[in-house]
Design an enzyme around this catalytic site. Sequence first.
Site, short mmCIF file in Angstrom:
data_model
loop_
_atom_site.label_atom_id
_atom_site.label_comp_id
_atom_site.label_asym_id
_atom_site.label_seq_id
_atom_site.Cartn_x
_atom_site.Cartn_y
_atom_site.Cartn_z
N ASN A 104 -12.85 -3.31 2.78
CA ASN A 104 -14.22 -2.66 2.72
C ASN A 104 -14.56 -2.52 2.13
O ASN A 104 -14.39 -2.29 0.76
CB ASN A 104 -13.31 -0.75 2.85
CG ASN A 104 -12.38 -1.06 3.94
OD1 ASN A 104 -12.37 -1.20 5.21
ND2 ASN A 104 -11.43 -0.48 4.01
N GLY A 137 -15.65 2.66 3.66
CA GLY A 137 -13.82 3.74 3.83
C GLY A 137 -13.52 3.13 2.50
O GLY A 137 -12.41 3.02 1.95
N GLN A 138 -14.30 2.29 1.91
CA GLN A 138 -13.25 1.66 0.15
C GLN A 138 -13.64 2.82 -0.47
O GLN A 138 -14.71 3.71 -0.74
CB GLN A 138 -14.63 1.47 -0.81
CG GLN A 138 -14.37 0.53 -1.84
CD GLN A 138 -14.64 -0.49 -2.70
OE1 GLN A 138 -16.35 -1.19 -2.08
NE2 GLN A 138 -14.25 -0.68 -3.64
N ASP A 157 0.99 -1.13 -0.37
CA ASP A 157 0.19 0.07 0.26
C ASP A 157 0.70 0.82 -0.27
O ASP A 157 1.72 1.39 0.77
CB ASP A 157 -0.88 0.10 1.49
CG ASP A 157 -2.20 1.10 1.00
OD1 ASP A 157 -3.01 0.85 1.16
OD2 ASP A 157 -1.84 2.34 0.77
N ILE A 158 0.27 2.12 -0.95
CA ILE A 158 1.35 3.14 -0.91
C ILE A 158 1.20 4.57 0.13
O ILE A 158 2.00 5.24 0.19
CB ILE A 158 0.43 4.40 -2.21
CG1 ILE A 158 1.80 4.87 -3.39
CG2 ILE A 158 -0.43 4.71 -1.95
CD1 ILE A 158 1.25 5.66 -4.22
N HIS A 207 -10.55 -5.08 -3.23
CA HIS A 207 -8.85 -5.21 -2.85
C HIS A 207 -9.20 -6.01 -1.31
O HIS A 207 -10.12 -5.66 -0.30
CB HIS A 207 -7.82 -4.29 -2.66
CG HIS A 207 -9.16 -3.14 -1.96
ND1 HIS A 207 -9.96 -1.78 -3.08
CD2 HIS A 207 -8.80 -2.33 -1.08
CE1 HIS A 207 -9.99 -1.30 -3.01
NE2 HIS A 207 -9.79 -1.18 -1.40
N LEU A 208 -8.15 -6.83 -0.96
CA LEU A 208 -8.12 -7.31 0.30
C LEU A 208 -6.57 -6.69 1.34
O LEU A 208 -5.27 -7.11 1.13
CB LEU A 208 -7.93 -8.87 0.49
CG LEU A 208 -7.66 -9.80 2.44
CD1 LEU A 208 -8.55 -9.80 2.91
CD2 LEU A 208 -7.23 -11.06 1.52
N HIS A 209 -7.29 -6.25 2.42
CA HIS A 209 -6.14 -5.31 3.07
C HIS A 209 -5.06 -6.33 4.18
O HIS A 209 -5.84 -6.99 4.70
CB HIS A 209 -6.24 -4.18 4.49
CG HIS A 209 -6.92 -2.79 2.80
ND1 HIS A 209 -6.40 -2.11 3.36
CD2 HIS A 209 -8.40 -2.42 2.49
CE1 HIS A 209 -6.50 -0.85 2.17
NE2 HIS A 209 -8.35 -1.07 2.06
P1 AMP Z 1 -9.73 1.61 0.42
O1 AMP Z 1 -9.84 3.12 1.26
O2 AMP Z 1 -10.18 0.36 1.34
O3 AMP Z 1 -10.85 1.29 -0.52
O4 AMP Z 1 -8.22 1.19 -0.04
C1 AMP Z 1 -7.69 1.64 -0.83
C2 AMP Z 1 -6.10 1.64 -0.32
O5 AMP Z 1 -5.55 1.64 -1.74
C3 AMP Z 1 -5.69 2.73 0.24
O6 AMP Z 1 -5.04 2.29 1.07
C4 AMP Z 1 -4.79 3.32 -0.50
O7 AMP Z 1 -3.36 3.61 -0.04
C5 AMP Z 1 -4.01 2.21 -1.73
N1 AMP Z 1 -3.76 2.88 -2.76
C6 AMP Z 1 -4.61 3.91 -3.47
N2 AMP Z 1 -3.63 3.98 -4.37
C7 AMP Z 1 -2.36 3.25 -4.52
C8 AMP Z 1 -1.18 2.69 -4.76
N3 AMP Z 1 -1.16 3.79 -6.48
N4 AMP Z 1 -0.12 2.08 -4.67
C9 AMP Z 1 -0.19 1.28 -3.65
N5 AMP Z 1 -2.06 1.05 -2.90
C10 AMP Z 1 -2.59 2.88 -3.01
#
Ligand code: AMP
Length: 116
Positions: free
Chosen positions: A89, A95-96, A33-34, A102-104
Amino acid sequence: MAMMATNIFQKIIDKQIPAKIAYEDDLCLAFHDINAQAPVHVLIIPKKVIRTHADLTDADEAVMGHIHLIAVKLAKQLGLDAGYRLVINCEEQAGQTVPHLHLHLMGGRAMGWPPG
Ligand code: AMP
């Protein structure tokens, strides 16, 4: 934050934008995650575009099982022996922000409950 209109994760799958890839196969991609919320924070995504968890159908049973098994492997590889948290999410209220399921996978620190 509102859900983005464009699917940035599709661009990561297509290698149009860079990501720190942790694992890849035909069905899924995992990348760091960025904006990491823990010492280890990896996102595991199906390559198939599934906008959100609530859109899952019977056809997605295998890929959803698969991403969980990849989470187990990555947790071991990344040293999360003390435990980890998995989060999906679903929709904006949860919070999506990216419209691609995506699975965190998060670990490396103690975590509170309930989440915010
Ligand atoms: P969510 O809030 O559950 O939709 O999670 C989206 C996640 O994607 C967040 O934790 C962001 O930090 C992550 N994210 C968004 N853009 C990027 C990217 N280019 N590379 C890696 N992670 C990202």
